[in-house]
Design a protein around this motif. Structure first.
Motif, mmCIF file in Angstrom:
data_model
loop_
_atom_site.group_PDB
_atom_site.id
_atom_site.type_symbol
_atom_site.label_atom_id
_atom_site.label_comp_id
_atom_site.label_asym_id
_atom_site.label_seq_id
_atom_site.Cartn_x
_atom_site.Cartn_y
_atom_site.Cartn_z
ATOM 1 N N THR A 34 0.886 -1.152 0.000
ATOM 2 C CA THR A 34 0.000 0.000 0.000
ATOM 3 C C THR A 34 0.929 1.208 0.000
ATOM 4 O O THR A 34 1.805 1.318 0.855
ATOM 5 N N ASP A 46 1.453 5.523 -0.439
ATOM 6 C CA ASP A 46 0.851 6.845 -0.326
ATOM 7 C C ASP A 46 1.542 7.799 -1.298
ATOM 8 O O ASP A 46 2.750 7.998 -1.227
ATOM 9 N N VAL A 104 -3.809 6.939 -1.865
ATOM 10 C CA VAL A 104 -3.250 5.636 -1.497
ATOM 11 C C VAL A 104 -3.682 4.596 -2.527
ATOM 12 O O VAL A 104 -4.865 4.490 -2.851
#
Length: 112
Positions: free
Chosen positions: A22, A24, A29
């Protein structure tokens, strides 16, 4: 336009035999494949293009690039919602009869 954008790795997991993270991108995101950077760790930055982390990047360079992209409106262009943009112009995010950039067809309700 399709940019390679720096992002910070928030977490890493293996999904169906593929190392995924994941990431950012200055508040946006997304899921990213880490197969090209197997040693990338949580908290590090990487340049990401079409869902693949391609190169490790230092934090200062990543933040400068994200700030520059944001100031130029490129983050919104790259990650913005095409349906929201189309709603503002009264049109479809795709030319009539065309699918999206991912190659999928526009939903039927959007074509009417």
């Amino acid at each position: 336009m399709c940019l390679a954008v720096p992002g910070k790795v928030l977490d890493i997991e293996e999904r169906d035999g593929t190392r995924m993270a994941t990431v950012d991108f200055g508040g946006v995101v997304k899921d990213v494949c880490l197969e090209y950077l197997p040693d990338l760790q949580v908290g590090e930055y990487a340049i990401v293009h079409v869902g693949f982390a391609l190169q490790l990047l230092d934090e200062q360079s990543a933040k400068q690039t994200l700030d520059l992209f944001a100031n130029l409106g490129l983050l919104q262009e790259e990650f913005g919602d095409p349906w929201e943009a189309a709603a503002g112009t009264g049109g479809s995010p795709w030319p009539e009869g065309a699918g999206s950039a991912e190659g999928t067809e526009a939903p039927q309700e959007a074509k009417q």
